[in-house]
Write a protein that holds these residues in place. Structure first.
Motif: not given
Length: 292
Positions: A246-252, A254-255, A279-292
Motif C-alpha cells: 500500500n505504501q508503494d505498489a510499484e516498488f513492491y 519491482f522487488t 508480463e513476467f519480463f516487463k522489468y527486463l524490457s523496461n526498468p520502469m515497468g511500463t508496457a511498450k
C-alpha cells in the motif's frame, strides 16, 4: 658299713615311704573321696593337704571343673513322623562326689556313656512331642530348657552330676529327604520368581504405555503451538506485505519481480518458454515497468 647302720638306713627309708603314702593334696579344681578297703569313709575331701592311712585308705581324685560332652549325631522323629539328624553337646560337672563314684566307679568315660544315653532319651521325648518347625526355630530354646531341667533331675539323683547346659549344634534332614526338600524349595522359589517377573513386566508395560501417551500428548501440544505460532507469523508477514504494498505498489512489484528472476534463472539447464512481451519480463524490457 655295720649292720646297725644298714638297719637304720632301711628304717629311715621305710619311714619316708610311709610318710609319702600318708600325705596327699587335693587341688581347688578337683573333687575327691577317701576309701577304706573300697568303702567310702569320707565322701567329699576338701581341697588342700590331707592325711590317710597307708595301704588302708585310698583316695580317688576327679576333675571338678565344668566338662564338655560332645554326643554322637542321632536320628529323632518329630510328631509329624519326620526324621531329623541332631548333633548336640552338653556341659556338666560333679556336684556329689559320693553318688558320682558309686554310679560310675569314678570312670569319666562311663559317666559320658550314661549321660549320652540320658540326653538322647530326653531329646527323643522332646522332639517327638513337637513339629519340625517348632524344633528347628520356633521352640528350640524351650526344648533345651526342658531338656536341662529333666536331665538335672535324673543326673543329679542317679549320677551325682549337675547339667550346666545342653545345646543343639545343628539339625539336618536325612540325605534321602534333603534332595526332595531342596527340589521342592527350588520349585517354590522359581514359581515366586516367575510371579515377580510377571509383575515386573506388567508394571513395565504400564509405565511404557503411560510414557508413550505422555509423548503423544506432548508432541500434539507442541505441534499445535507451532502451528499457532506459524499462523501468527504468516498473518503478521501478510500484514507487513500488505502495508508495504500500500505504501508503494510499484516498488513492491519491482522487488517481487527481482526475487522471481533470481529464483527462475539460478538453475543450470532449466528451460522456460515465454513470450518476450510477457508480463513476467516487463522489468527486463523496461526498468520502469511500463508496457511498450
Amino acid at each position: 658299713m655295720g649292720s646297725k647302720s644298714l638297719f637304720s638306713l632301711i628304717l629311715a627309708g621305710i619311714v619316708v615311704l610311709v610318710a609319702s603314702k600318708s600325705v596327699y593334696i587335693v587341688k581347688e579344681t578337683e573333687r575327691a573321696v577317701k576309701l577304706q578297703f573300697g568303702e567310702i569313709v569320707e565322701p567329699d575331701v576338701k581341697p588342700g593337704l590331707s592325711f590317710k592311712i597307708p595301704f588302708v585308705n585310698t583316695v580317688r581324685i576327679f576333675d571338678g571343673r565344668i566338662l564338655t560332652l560332645d554326643t554322637r549325631p542321632q536320628s529323632y522323629l518329630t510328631i509329624e513322623k519326620k526324621r531329623l539328624i541332631v548333633d548336640s553337646f552338653l556341659k556338666w560337672k560333679i556336684n556329689s562326689v559320693e553318688t558320682y563314684y558309686t554310679a560310675t566307679s569314678g570312670d569319666e568315660f562311663r559317666a559320658a556313656d550314661l549321660l549320652s544315653a540320658r540326653v538322647e532319651n530326653e531329646l527323643r521325648n522332646q522332639f517327638g512331642a513337637r513339629t519340625l518347625n517348632e524344633v528347628v526355630s520356633g521352640e528350640r530354646d524351650e526344648v533345651m530348657a526342658e531338656v536341662i531341667r529333666r536331665l538335672n533331675e535324673v543326673a543329679s539323683k542317679e549320677l551325682g552330676i549337675s547339667i550346666i547346659d545342653v545345646r543343639v549344634k545343628r539339625v539336618e534332614l536325612p540325605p534321602e529327604v534333603s534332595s526332595s526338600v531342596y527340589q521342592r524349595m527350588r520349585t517354590e522359589r522359581e514359581r515366586e520368581a516367575r510371579e515377580l517377573r510377571s509383575r515386573g513386566f506388567e508394571l513395565a508395560e504400564g509405565i511404557r504405555a503411560d510414557a508413550d501417551r505422555q509423548k503423544t500428548v506432548l508432541v500434539a501440544e507442541a505441534y499445535r503451538e507451532s502451528e499457532e505460532q506459524r499462523g501468527t507469523g504468516d498473518a503478521l508477514a501478510a500484514s507487513i506485505y500488505a502495508k508495504a504494498y500500500n505504501q508503494d505498489a510499484e516498488f513492491y512489484s519491482f522487488t517481487r519481480s527481482l526475487k522471481a528472476y533470481k529464483e527462475a534463472f539460478s538453475g543450470n539447464g532449466d528451460i522456460m518458454l515465454l513470450k518476450p512481451d510477457s508480463e513476467f519480463f516487463k522489468y527486463l524490457s523496461n526498468p520502469m515497468g511500463t508496457a511498450k
